[in-house]
Design an enzyme around this catalytic site. Structure first.
Site, mmCIF file in Angstrom:
data_model
loop_
_atom_site.group_PDB
_atom_site.id
_atom_site.type_symbol
_atom_site.label_atom_id
_atom_site.label_comp_id
_atom_site.label_asym_id
_atom_site.label_seq_id
_atom_site.Cartn_x
_atom_site.Cartn_y
_atom_site.Cartn_z
ATOM 1 N N GLU A 211 44.127 47.028 -69.191
ATOM 2 C CA GLU A 211 45.076 47.743 -70.032
ATOM 3 C C GLU A 211 44.969 47.118 -71.427
ATOM 4 O OE1 GLU A 211 47.313 49.800 -69.125
ATOM 5 O OE2 GLU A 211 46.852 49.890 -67.058
HETATM 6 P P1 NAD Z 1 44.733 38.586 -75.989
HETATM 7 O O1 NAD Z 1 43.840 39.192 -75.373
HETATM 8 O O2 NAD Z 1 44.407 37.617 -76.981
HETATM 9 O O3 NAD Z 1 45.325 37.809 -74.713
HETATM 10 C C1 NAD Z 1 45.703 38.286 -73.517
HETATM 11 C C2 NAD Z 1 45.678 37.116 -72.419
HETATM 12 O O4 NAD Z 1 44.419 36.912 -72.121
HETATM 13 C C3 NAD Z 1 46.483 35.893 -72.759
HETATM 14 O O5 NAD Z 1 47.379 35.482 -71.566
HETATM 15 C C4 NAD Z 1 45.628 34.914 -73.349
HETATM 16 O O6 NAD Z 1 45.972 33.617 -72.910
HETATM 17 C C5 NAD Z 1 44.396 35.481 -72.417
HETATM 18 N N1 NAD Z 1 43.091 35.225 -73.272
HETATM 19 C C6 NAD Z 1 43.013 35.013 -74.590
HETATM 20 N N2 NAD Z 1 41.538 34.895 -75.095
HETATM 21 C C7 NAD Z 1 40.893 34.709 -73.741
HETATM 22 C C8 NAD Z 1 39.669 34.337 -73.603
HETATM 23 N N3 NAD Z 1 38.722 34.264 -74.497
HETATM 24 N N4 NAD Z 1 39.200 34.165 -72.131
HETATM 25 C C9 NAD Z 1 40.316 34.489 -71.076
HETATM 26 N N5 NAD Z 1 41.308 34.763 -71.447
HETATM 27 C C10 NAD Z 1 41.973 34.786 -72.763
HETATM 28 O O7 NAD Z 1 45.997 39.679 -76.366
HETATM 29 P P2 NAD Z 1 47.218 39.561 -76.755
HETATM 30 O O8 NAD Z 1 47.045 39.015 -78.227
HETATM 31 O O9 NAD Z 1 48.163 38.733 -76.004
HETATM 32 O O10 NAD Z 1 47.776 41.103 -77.056
HETATM 33 C C11 NAD Z 1 47.485 42.087 -77.758
HETATM 34 C C12 NAD Z 1 46.477 42.778 -77.491
HETATM 35 O O11 NAD Z 1 46.923 43.437 -76.267
HETATM 36 C C13 NAD Z 1 46.561 43.894 -78.460
HETATM 37 O O12 NAD Z 1 45.156 44.342 -78.488
HETATM 38 C C14 NAD Z 1 47.280 45.171 -77.645
HETATM 39 O O13 NAD Z 1 46.857 46.365 -77.845
HETATM 40 C C15 NAD Z 1 46.852 44.778 -76.341
HETATM 41 N N6 NAD Z 1 48.066 45.250 -75.374
HETATM 42 C C16 NAD Z 1 47.862 46.277 -74.631
HETATM 43 C C17 NAD Z 1 48.796 46.682 -73.645
HETATM 44 C C18 NAD Z 1 48.398 48.005 -72.791
HETATM 45 O O14 NAD Z 1 49.203 48.033 -71.874
HETATM 46 N N7 NAD Z 1 47.420 48.552 -72.841
HETATM 47 C C19 NAD Z 1 50.032 46.204 -73.654
HETATM 48 C C20 NAD Z 1 50.265 45.003 -74.586
HETATM 49 C C21 NAD Z 1 49.266 44.757 -75.308
#
Ligand code: NAD
Length: 457
Positions: A211
């Site tokens: 997602e």
């Molecule tokens: P993110 O990808 O930075 O982090 C999401 C999760 O992944 C966190 O738990 C984080 O600890 C982990 N993570 C971060 N870097 C990682 C890595 N290198 N390796 C493994 N795990 C890692 O996202 P965010 O900043 O928490 O959220 C914002 C993003 O999420 C935006 O792009 C938004 O559009 C997207 N989002 C999508 C939906 C959806 O339903 N499609 C919903 C909410 C947010």
């Protein structure tokens, strides 16, 4: 806290293999208890969300706790039916037979959640996974640490760790989790990390739901009801301080109505948050300094025609409207994910097409128009996760609509029955009768070809 991840996973595997999650009655019992505990701890959840980014309680109830309670209520109502083998029409080629789809759990699931709707986006997939009979390890976001703590307490109160366990931590914990072999991975977050998850899943061919995000266009046709459009856009763009994956990212407005639209947007911002949104208790803050800095940089060289003010100490960024950023400007590069709303005018439908097609497939697309022919044309022309006509964000409120992206904005969709389905393998079973055995398919085939051709045509 140090976690022995392989050991935690081993205990979940053994719990699953012993069949504890297969008992539908037990699943229902646990989901009922989860509902009760969330109801009981609603204030604590809202307080944690407030501590994390000053999320207003109204928004927390609307988009996090009540959203989940409704999901639980509707899933509890239908789960017994969904878990039964589903009878489908048999094929005459197998006559006589009766055919079924059995929904079986995948097994041990990893759920990685983001910070922006930190309660909803962690619990919602867990409900689907548990309803379908899986075990879960949840890794919530380290950025919304207060909510992650409450999530951990709630899930501990409801589930034994061999069924659901929360593992707190940041990237390094996430990497350790991704290095394990899972039966299913459900990830919500950025496109970049989504690719890391897909790569980690590939060696084991682990099925994944991703997602992700995208740059969501919001098209305002000349026939749109401007006042209503502005009211709805302001709500959907600035709720959660713009940190919503399905928020409109930028507006594409017919040049002939740009000025009244901007005036209406400004009016609605004031109506919602007053002349000084910083003092409004209905306006959230940016999650952390890094994101604040990123957003502040995006407005540096732009023309802000509303808002534009910031306060680093409070991580406050005013609801902002940006006039005609160039296609090359930084704000038009990636998903904004904050309270900045670029308004770009168009004079032809070709311009709409050029702009939208210069980005990857978005998670959402919105159209404001009173002309059905226009909306249908747009709906058919562009590929995107989902969207709304004459509103924004609200598609997520209907449990009967699958929620998910396409292409770069993700793969797989969930909510309600779709959540149950996405966490279930659909096992196809053809139950053949033994009272008759039509000999046509067996060798020797001599002289049977004309008949089989006729039957199959
Ligand atoms: P993110 O990808 O930075 O982090 C999401 C999760 O992944 C966190 O738990 C984080 O600890 C982990 N993570 C971060 N870097 C990682 C890595 N290198 N390796 C493994 N795990 C890692 O996202 P965010 O900043 O928490 O959220 C914002 C993003 O999420 C935006 O792009 C938004 O559009 C997207 N989002 C999508 C939906 C959806 O339903 N499609 C919903 C909410 C947010």
């Amino acid at each position: 806290m140090e976690y022995d991840i392989p050991e935690i996973l081993r205990s979940q595997k053994s719990f699953f293999n012993q069949g504890h999650t297969l008992d539908v009655g037990k699943r229902i019992e646990k989901l009922k208890l989860l509902k009760q505990v969330i109801e009981k701890r609603e204030t604590a959840i809202c307080d944690a969300l407030y501590k994390d980014f000053k999320k207003p309680t109204f928004e927390s109830v609307l988009t996090e706790t009540s959203f989940i309670l409704l999901e639980l209520k509707s899933i509890l109502k239908s789960l017994k039916t969904w878990t039964k083998p589903q009878k489908v029409t048999s094929s005459f080629l197998n006559f006589p037979s009766s055919d079924y789809i059995y929904s079986e759990p995948y097994g041990n699931c990893l759920i990685i959640a983001p910070w922006n709707y930190p309660f909803q986006l962690a619990i919602s997939p867990i409900i689907g996974a548990i309803a379908a009979g899986n075990t879960v390890i949840l890794k919530p976001s380290e950025l919304s640490s207060n909510t992650s703590q409450v999530l951990s307490e709630i899930l501990k109160e409801v589930f034994e760790p061999a069924w659901v366990q929360v593992i707190l931590g940041g990237v390094s914990i996430s990497e350790k989790l991704l290095a394990q072999k899972w039966d299913y991975i459900f990830f919500t977050g950025s496109v970049g990390v989504g690719k890391i998850v897909a790569k980690a899943a590939a060696p084991h061919l682990t099925p994944t739901t991703l997602e992700l995000g995208g740059k969501n266009p919001c098209i305002i046709h000349s026939s749109a009801k401007i006042g209503l459009a502005a009211k709805r856009i302001v709500w959907g763009k600035y709720i959660n301080a713009g940190q919503t994956c399905i928020a409109p990212d930028y507006i594409l407005v017919d040049a002939s109505i740009k000025t009244p639209l901007i005036e209406a947007l400004k009016k609605e911002i004031t109506a919602a948050y007053g002349t000084d949104p910083r003092s409004s208790s209905d306006y959230a803050r940016i999650i952390n300094d890094k994101n604040f800095q990123r957003l502040e940089d995006l407005i540096k060289n732009e023309t802000c025609i509303a808002g534009g003010t910031t306060d680093v100490l409070d991580r406050y960024i005013a609801p902002t409207i940006i006039d005609e950023p160039t296609r090359e400007s930084k704000i038009m590069e990636d998903e904004i994910f904050g309270p900045l709303l670029p308004v770009i005018s168009y004079t032809s439908e070709t311009e709409i097409e050029t702009i939208i097609n210069s980005y990857e497939k978005p998670l959402a697309l919105y159209i404001f128009s009173e002309k059905k022919a226009f909306t249908e044309k747009i709906l058919k022309k562009f590929s995107f996760g989902g969207g709304a006509i004459n509103d924004v964000v609200v598609q997520v409120a209907n449990k009967n609509l699958p929620f998910g992206g396409v292409g770069n904005s993700g793969m797989g969709a969930y909510h309600h029955k779709y959540s149950f389905d996405i966490f279930s393998h659909k096992k196809s079973i053809c139950r053949r009768a033994t009272w008759l055995d039509v000999p046509l398919r067996y060798a020797p085939y001599k002289n049977k070809l004309p008949l089989i051709k006729k039957l199959l045509s």
